[in-house]
Enzyme design. Sequence first.
Site, PDB file in Angstrom:
ATOM      1  CD  GLU A 256       6.289 -20.675  -5.097  1.00  0.00           C
ATOM      2  OE1 GLU A 256       7.020 -20.555  -6.094  1.00  0.00           O
ATOM      3  OE2 GLU A 256       6.421 -21.591  -4.265  1.00  0.00           O
ATOM      4  NE  ARG A 284       0.537  24.007   2.692  1.00  0.00           N
ATOM      5  CZ  ARG A 284      -0.451  24.819   2.997  1.00  0.00           C
ATOM      6  NH1 ARG A 284      -0.951  25.629   2.064  1.00  0.00           N
ATOM      7  NH2 ARG A 284      -0.958  24.840   4.202  1.00  0.00           N
ATOM      8  CB  ILE A 353       4.116  15.120   2.510  1.00  0.00           C
ATOM      9  CG1 ILE A 353       5.403  14.549   3.133  1.00  0.00           C
ATOM     10  CG2 ILE A 353       4.457  16.261   1.548  1.00  0.00           C
ATOM     11  CD1 ILE A 353       6.331  13.874   2.130  1.00  0.00           C
ATOM     12  CD  GLU A 379      -2.555 -13.454  -4.503  1.00  0.00           C
ATOM     13  OE1 GLU A 379      -2.893 -14.504  -3.939  1.00  0.00           O
ATOM     14  OE2 GLU A 379      -2.895 -13.173  -5.659  1.00  0.00           O
TER      15      GLU A 379
END
Length: 401
Positions: A256, A284, A353, A379
Amino acid sequence: MSRLAQTAGLTDIQREILSTVRDFVDKEIIPVATELEHRDEYPQKIVDGLKELGLFGLMIPEEYGGLGESLLTYALCVEEIARGWMSVSGIINTHFIVAYMLKQHGTQEQKDTFLPRMAAGEVRGAFSMSEPALGSDVSAITSKGVKDGDEYILNGQKMWLTNGGTSTLVAVLCRSDEGHPEGTAPHKSMTTFLVEKEPGFGEVRPGLTIPGKIDKMGYKGVDTTELIMDGLRIPANRVLGGTTGRGFYQMMDGVEVGRVNVAARGCGVAQRAFELGVSYAQQRHTFGKAIAQHQAIQFKLAEMATKVEAAHAMMVNAARKKDSGERNDLEAGMAKYLASEYCKEVVEDAFRIHGGYGFSKEYEIERLYREAPMLLIGEGTAEIQKMIIGRRLLEEYRLQG
C-alpha cells in the site's frame, strides 16, 4: 515550486524539505539523468547526495535516527525525484517499504538492529514477492522456508527484485507450512524473512545468488535482478515480527505504501513531460508562429495539465489516508491506477508535441516515453487495481437485507 501540483496544508518543515529536494533534482539529477540512463549506469553520486540529505531516513522514527516524517512528505519527495529521473525514486522506494514494514511489524530487536543503519543509508533495503511464473497471483508463491532447529532453510527463485545487487537487506516472502496444517489458506501460510547479504552479483552469501541485471526497455540505472535461494540458512530471529504466517499481510501493508509511491512517480514523470511539452511548444515555430499558439496544441496542453493536477490530488489523498491510520487500499489503488494511466497519456502527448524530435535520443522526452510503461505494471497492473477498487466499492455499497 512549479505552478502545477501544489499541495495545500503543508507545514513549514514539509515545504522546506520539498524545496531542498527540488533544488537537488534541478541541479544534480536532471542535468545528468539522460546521459546516465543511456549508459544504464548506477547513479552513485546522486545516491550519495540523497544520503547526505537524510532522505534514506525520511519516514524512519527519530528515535532510530530518522526524520520521522509522514507518508505524504515521502510521496511528495518521490514526486520531485521522479520528475528528475524515475529510476532514482525506485532506488529509495524499496528501501522505504522495508523500513516501513520493520517499523510496523518488526520485533524490537529487529528495529534496533536495522532501522538506525537504514536511516543512515548504511543498510539498503529491497523486498521480494514476485516469482518467474507468479504474475499478480501472490498466493501461488512456491519459494519455501522450512524450519531446521534454530534456523530456516529457504529455497526458491524470486523475480523483478529492484535494488537486487545494491541492497544489503532483502525482505523475502516465502511459504512456511510449519505451524499451519495442510489445507490452510495460502495467504495464511506465508512468512516474510529478513535476508542479510553483501552487495554485488553472483553468490552474495552461501545459498543466495543474485544474477546480473535484467536488461530493460527503460527504468535503467537501478539494478533489477532475480534472487535464487538454494539451501539458504536464515536464523529464526530473522522472521519479520517473530511469528510465521503473517507475511502476506505484512507485505500487503508495505505494498500500500508502494502503490502510493508508484502514484507519486507517475505524477512526477507526468509533470516533467508537461514541462518539456509546454516549453518545446513555445520554442518550435510552424506556419509563422509558435506551435503553442495553435489551438490543437493548446487543447493538448490543457488536457495534460488537468491530468497532472487530478493525479496529484488523488495521490495526496491516498497518502493522507494512510497517515491517518485508516485503511487506504481503495485510495491507494485508485491513485496508482489513475496516476500511471495519466502519466502514460501525458508523456505520449508531450512526445507528439515534439514531433520527429521526440524520437531522438537527444531529447529528454524519449527517455520518459520508455520509462512510463513500467508504472503500468509496477506494484500491480491496472487490472489488479480495478479488482481491488471494485471489491472495496462493493463492501462500501453492499445492499442491506
